[in-house]
Design an enzyme around this catalytic site. Structure first.
Site, PDB file in Angstrom:
ATOM      1  N   GLU A  71      41.389 -39.104  50.373  1.00  0.00           N
ATOM      2  CA  GLU A  71      41.319 -38.348  49.151  1.00  0.00           C
ATOM      3  C   GLU A  71      41.490 -38.919  47.888  1.00  0.00           C
ATOM      4  OE1 GLU A  71      43.457 -34.553  47.038  1.00  0.00           O
ATOM      5  OE2 GLU A  71      43.899 -34.858  49.103  1.00  0.00           O
ATOM      6  N   ASP A  81      45.974 -38.858  50.724  1.00  0.00           N
ATOM      7  CA  ASP A  81      45.659 -38.826  49.449  1.00  0.00           C
ATOM      8  C   ASP A  81      46.169 -40.007  48.740  1.00  0.00           C
ATOM      9  OD1 ASP A  81      45.215 -37.978  46.933  1.00  0.00           O
ATOM     10  OD2 ASP A  81      46.536 -36.244  46.798  1.00  0.00           O
ATOM     11  N   GLU A 136      39.661 -33.896  42.641  1.00  0.00           N
ATOM     12  CA  GLU A 136      40.622 -32.863  42.344  1.00  0.00           C
ATOM     13  C   GLU A 136      41.044 -32.851  40.854  1.00  0.00           C
ATOM     14  OE1 GLU A 136      45.767 -32.978  42.763  1.00  0.00           O
ATOM     15  OE2 GLU A 136      44.477 -33.530  44.572  1.00  0.00           O
ATOM     16  N   ASP A 140      51.091 -25.420  43.138  1.00  0.00           N
ATOM     17  CA  ASP A 140      51.030 -25.017  41.905  1.00  0.00           C
ATOM     18  C   ASP A 140      49.710 -24.248  41.621  1.00  0.00           C
ATOM     19  OD1 ASP A 140      49.621 -27.216  42.017  1.00  0.00           O
ATOM     20  OD2 ASP A 140      50.187 -28.150  40.037  1.00  0.00           O
ATOM     21  N   HIS A 149      41.179 -27.352  46.734  1.00  0.00           N
ATOM     22  CA  HIS A 149      42.441 -27.928  46.170  1.00  0.00           C
ATOM     23  C   HIS A 149      43.659 -26.890  46.574  1.00  0.00           C
ATOM     24  CE1 HIS A 149      45.798 -29.881  43.346  1.00  0.00           C
ATOM     25  NE2 HIS A 149      45.775 -30.269  44.690  1.00  0.00           N
ATOM     26  N   TYR A 155      53.354 -40.430  47.746  1.00  0.00           N
ATOM     27  CA  TYR A 155      52.225 -41.178  47.524  1.00  0.00           C
ATOM     28  C   TYR A 155      52.468 -42.730  47.791  1.00  0.00           C
ATOM     29  CZ  TYR A 155      50.852 -36.764  45.960  1.00  0.00           C
ATOM     30  OH  TYR A 155      50.391 -35.554  45.683  1.00  0.00           O
ATOM     31  N   ARG A 205      36.512 -32.094  46.644  1.00  0.00           N
ATOM     32  CA  ARG A 205      38.038 -31.612  46.375  1.00  0.00           C
ATOM     33  C   ARG A 205      37.894 -31.102  45.202  1.00  0.00           C
ATOM     34  NH1 ARG A 205      42.416 -30.136  48.790  1.00  0.00           N
ATOM     35  NH2 ARG A 205      44.190 -31.620  48.114  1.00  0.00           N
ATOM     36  N   HIS A 212      51.179 -30.381  54.423  1.00  0.00           N
ATOM     37  CA  HIS A 212      51.786 -31.798  54.077  1.00  0.00           C
ATOM     38  C   HIS A 212      52.797 -32.386  55.312  1.00  0.00           C
ATOM     39  CE1 HIS A 212      50.397 -31.080  49.775  1.00  0.00           C
ATOM     40  NE2 HIS A 212      49.384 -30.795  50.515  1.00  0.00           N
ATOM     41  N   GLN A 264      51.381 -27.623  34.284  1.00  0.00           N
ATOM     42  CA  GLN A 264      51.695 -28.571  33.461  1.00  0.00           C
ATOM     43  C   GLN A 264      51.415 -28.199  31.795  1.00  0.00           C
ATOM     44  OE1 GLN A 264      49.745 -29.167  35.968  1.00  0.00           O
ATOM     45  NE2 GLN A 264      50.922 -30.588  37.178  1.00  0.00           N
ATOM     46  N   HIS A 271      45.376 -40.439  45.567  1.00  0.00           N
ATOM     47  CA  HIS A 271      46.018 -39.889  44.254  1.00  0.00           C
ATOM     48  C   HIS A 271      45.434 -40.760  43.089  1.00  0.00           C
ATOM     49  CE1 HIS A 271      48.299 -36.716  42.358  1.00  0.00           C
ATOM     50  NE2 HIS A 271      48.110 -36.045  43.693  1.00  0.00           N
TER      51      HIS A 271
END
EC number: 4.2.1.-
Length: 419
Positions: free
Chosen positions: A251, A225, A277, A331, A327, A160, A298, A129, A45, A227
């Site tokens: 998670e 997750d 994360e 990316d 993780h 999610y 995580r 996933h 990012q 998130h």
């Protein structure tokens, strides 16, 4: 390999996107011909900010130093900017740190996992996933992964729980397929973004796992997750409701800003918890580990500064009965994937490793990628991290930069939300 008066002569950042995601790799060269190291510095990012940090600050700091002094370089690198533990400089430092471990392994003629104490296991169990628009689609994707040999899967409906789109009609359709759970309507003049209803999501998740356990039984391990996208109270209720489905772990149920709520969650639910994360400093895990509030760390290794802090975090976790779950999204570069796996092999308290499949272009640009077979990963036994980069091929896949659309999350009324 025995080299006297070894020095760092050059540091460069290689940007490439063979998998469609911007990646940053650090290459550290030495005065010994052919001796160099690679490290992952990917912060997708903010990819160009990391490159600038490496090229303008880390490179001048490193040239002329002894690359074998990994700990000293890490410690002095952390404090060299005075303010520390930000994700941009940590990722820059990670690329350096991994590259130094790569060089150290090549000098010793040993894989990094041997430098870290040697193998604790023969292969690395992976989870992948298995997303879908509704329960049946998730089930079908899990069955496909099970046929490939996976024994652990992450289960999500849409993005999610939502649809991963700004098309409200599509979101409504997908959630309606999930046992008629309807998201809230949005106001007029909708602000652009990825819309997500946390309440509809929280209602849909238990129904997802009820379906999956009824159809697939308890012979496969499920991960989910959150998130950090719901309120702390909603996360607590979700963890309680999911107990009966025996998740491998839940998670990031709360945001880093709300970790004090984990005590209440722990008091009310036995669902295993994985957290961290978004942490950028190993000390953020310390109170969670000390107070037995989590079961898994995580951790995004490059965002805390590389192998050097990660191995310390793994040892501290081991002493307190907490396991690792590095993780492993799309990316991070294959160099970062290998760094994770060297830690996996050498950590007795290994828990599980997230894995995102690599396309042919990634494997072509990065020779030496791990072998994946029936849900396990296998590293080669080459010295160092065991992976390389073809710079000419990497240059064929330029990075684009920009802000990923999935980070522009909003709740139904248009309020900015955590992605």
């Amino acid at each position: 390999m025995k080299v006297s008066n070894l020095k760092i002569t050059n540091v460069k950042t290689i940007l490439t996107a063979p998998g469609g995601i911007d990646l940053a790799v650090v290459k550290i060269e030495t005065n010994e011909p052919g001796l160099y190291g690679l490290g992952c510095a990917t912060f997708t990012q903010r990819i160009f900010a990391v490159k600038s940090a490496i090229d303008e600050y880390m490179a001048p700091f490193l040239v002329g130093k002894d690359p074998t002094r990994i700990e000293d370089i890490w410690q002095s690198g952390v404090v060299s900017g005075y303010w520390r533990n930000g994700p941009i400089m940590n990722n820059a430092l990670s690329g350096v740190d991994m590259a130094l471990w790569d060089i150290k392994g090549k000098l010793a003629g040993m894989p990094v996992y041997d430098l870290l104490g040697g193998k604790c296991r023969d292969g690395i169990p992976l989870y992948c996933h298995t997303d879908g628009g509704d329960e049946v689609e998730v089930e079908d994707n899990i069955r496909a992964r099970m046929e490939e040999g996976y024994q652990y899967v992450r289960c999500q409906m849409g993005m999610y729980g939502g649809a991963g789109t700004d098309d409200l009609k599509l979101i409504a359709t997908q959630l309606a397929r999930a046992k008629n759970i309807q998201p809230k309507r949005s106001p007029r003049s909708k602000t652009p973004g990825i819309y997500f209803d946390p309440d509809a999501y929280a209602k849909s998740v238990p129904r997802l796992f009820d379906h999956l356990r009824n159809k697939l039984g308890f012979g496969i391990e499920f991960i989910h997750d959150v998130h950090e996208r719901v309120t702390p109270v909603t996360a607590i209720n979700l963890a309680k409701t999911l107990e009966q489905y025996q998740l491998f772990y839940l998670e990031d149920p709360v945001a880093p800003e709300n970790i004090d709520w984990l005590k209440m969650l722990r008091q009310q639910s036995s669902t295993p918890i994985s957290m961290g994360e978004l942490f950028v400093n190993v000390n953020e895990w310390k109170p969670l580990i000390d107070n037995r509030l989590i079961d898994y760390i995580r951790c995004h290794v490059s965002t805390i500064g590389g192998i050097t802090p990660a191995r310390k975090l793994a040892v501290y976790s081991e002493l307190n009965g907490v396991r690792t779950a590095w993780h492993g999204p799309g990316d991070i570069s294959p160099v970062g994937v290998c760094a994770n796996m060297h830690l996996d092999l050498s950590s007795p308290n290994f828990g599980i490793q997230e894995y995102t499949p690599m396309n042919d272009a990634l494997r072509d640009v990065f020779p030496g990628c791990p072998e994946i077979d029936h849900g396990y990963a296998y590293l080669n036994d080459k010295p160092g991290l065991g992976i390389d980069i073809d710079e000419a091929k990497a240059a064929k896949y330029p990075c684009e930069g920009g802000i990923p659309s999935w980070t522009m999350a909003r709740t139904p009324d248009g309020t900015a939300s955590r992605p």
